[in-house]
Write a protein that holds these residues in place. Structure first.
Motif, PDB file in Angstrom:
ATOM      1  N   SER A  61     111.968  -4.728 -78.454  1.00 15.45           N
ATOM      2  CA  SER A  61     111.909  -5.945 -79.279  1.00 15.45           C
ATOM      3  C   SER A  61     113.197  -6.201 -80.064  1.00 15.45           C
ATOM      4  N   GLY A  62     113.999  -5.142 -80.257  1.00 18.42           N
ATOM      5  CA  GLY A  62     115.172  -5.267 -81.107  1.00 18.42           C
ATOM      6  C   GLY A  62     114.886  -5.012 -82.571  1.00 18.42           C
ATOM      7  N   TYR A  63     113.621  -4.758 -82.897  1.00 21.01           N
ATOM      8  CA  TYR A  63     113.231  -4.476 -84.277  1.00 21.01           C
ATOM      9  C   TYR A  63     112.799  -3.021 -84.427  1.00 21.01           C
ATOM     10  N   ASP A  64     113.055  -2.456 -85.602  1.00 21.48           N
ATOM     11  CA  ASP A  64     112.521  -1.145 -85.945  1.00 21.48           C
ATOM     12  C   ASP A  64     111.053  -1.263 -86.317  1.00 21.48           C
ATOM     13  N   ARG A  65     110.350  -0.162 -86.194  1.00 19.97           N
ATOM     14  CA  ARG A  65     109.015  -0.057 -86.774  1.00 19.97           C
ATOM     15  C   ARG A  65     109.227   0.378 -88.216  1.00 19.97           C
ATOM     16  N   GLY A  66     109.281  -0.596 -89.103  1.00 22.82           N
ATOM     17  CA  GLY A  66     109.670  -0.338 -90.488  1.00 22.82           C
ATOM     18  C   GLY A  66     108.495   0.078 -91.355  1.00 22.82           C
ATOM     19  N   HIS A  67     108.577   1.301 -91.904  1.00 25.65           N
ATOM     20  CA  HIS A  67     107.537   1.805 -92.800  1.00 25.65           C
ATOM     21  C   HIS A  67     107.434   0.942 -94.064  1.00 25.65           C
ATOM     22  N   MET A  68     106.212   0.663 -94.486  1.00 27.94           N
ATOM     23  CA  MET A  68     105.990   0.063 -95.802  1.00 27.94           C
ATOM     24  C   MET A  68     105.759   1.170 -96.841  1.00 27.94           C
TER      25      MET A  68
END
Length: 244
Positions: A106-113
């Motif tokens: 996707s080009g996106y990180d799996r960003g932790h909240m």
């Protein structure tokens, strides 16, 4: 056993309105045990974990917000080694949750909240890699400005605080979820902004970081609690009037 059954029921059922009853199994993550007040979608889900709580949106397939309680004692515990084992949240229905394939390519990180860096037990570390705790985040922002000028300062503040520090993190979709870009076949929506609210209960003081979800984003001055409420329409600290 009874507590486990109650928790399980709360994981799969949430009503519209005030979320307090839905987080009855984990009120410790909210100041005075009161979750934020907002209008809930019927399929929003309250999820309790060992070290954080999530209100999850089936519309965006991301958190609405993630709540934590940090303090000096928690931060004094040794950090855990990152597990880096991302997983799909089985407590959510298949149609309501993000998948590993959604993020792939996707080009996106799996960003932790709720950041992995906040976790102080092996169980909490593993749980923090649930996709229910993730948003599609611009990679340079995730690893750069967000990590260095938001997450690290929040941990440092909590490690020096005299009491509990409540932290609420989440995405903002502009103009709304439906009209936001998405990734994957499951349509995981990409937030325009990310926020992190920090509330020092002993000082009744709050501020919020507000970042554009973009690789070019750099650190910026926090905004006030009142401004965060105005921008999101969410009363994160019901019944309280924190100073800046």
């Amino acid at each position: 056993m009874l507590r486990f059954v109650i928790t399980l029921l709360l994981w799969v059922s949430v009503s519209t309105g005030h979320a307090a009853e839905n987080f009855a199994a984990c009120p410790q993550f909210f100041a005075n045990g009161k979750p934020p007040v907002l209008k809930l979608h019927p399929t929003d889900r309250a999820l309790c974990y060992d070290s954080f709580a999530i209100l999850h949106s089936s519309q965006s397939k991301t958190p609405v917000y993630v709540a934590e309680k940090l303090n000096r004692a928690v931060m004094a515990e040794p950090p855990q080694q990152r597990s880096d084992h991302f997983f799909e949240e089985a407590r959510l229905r298949e149609a309501e949750r993000a998948t590993l394939d959604d993020y792939k390519g996707s080009g996106y990180d799996r960003g932790h909240m709720a950041p992995a860096g906040d976790m102080r037990t092996a169980e909490a570390m593993a749980q923090s890699f649930s996709l229910a705790n993730m948003v599609p985040q611009a990679p340079e922002h995730n690893r750069g400005a967000w990590a260095k000028s938001v997450e690290t300062p929040t941990r440092k503040y909590a490690s020096r605080a005299t009491g509990d520090v409540f932290v609420i993190t989440g995405p903002v979709f502009v103009p709304n979820i439906a009209q936001s870009p998405s990734i994957g076949a499951g349509r995981v929506h990409v937030p325009k902004y990310l926020f992190k609210l920090v509330y020092d209960q002993s000082k009744n003081r709050a501020w919020a970081y507000w970042h554009l979800n973009d690789d070019a984003t750099r650190g910026s001055k926090p905004i006030s609690y009142g401004e965060l409420v105005r921008r999101t329409g969410i009363e994160f600290l019901p019944g309280m009037s924190p100073g800046e």
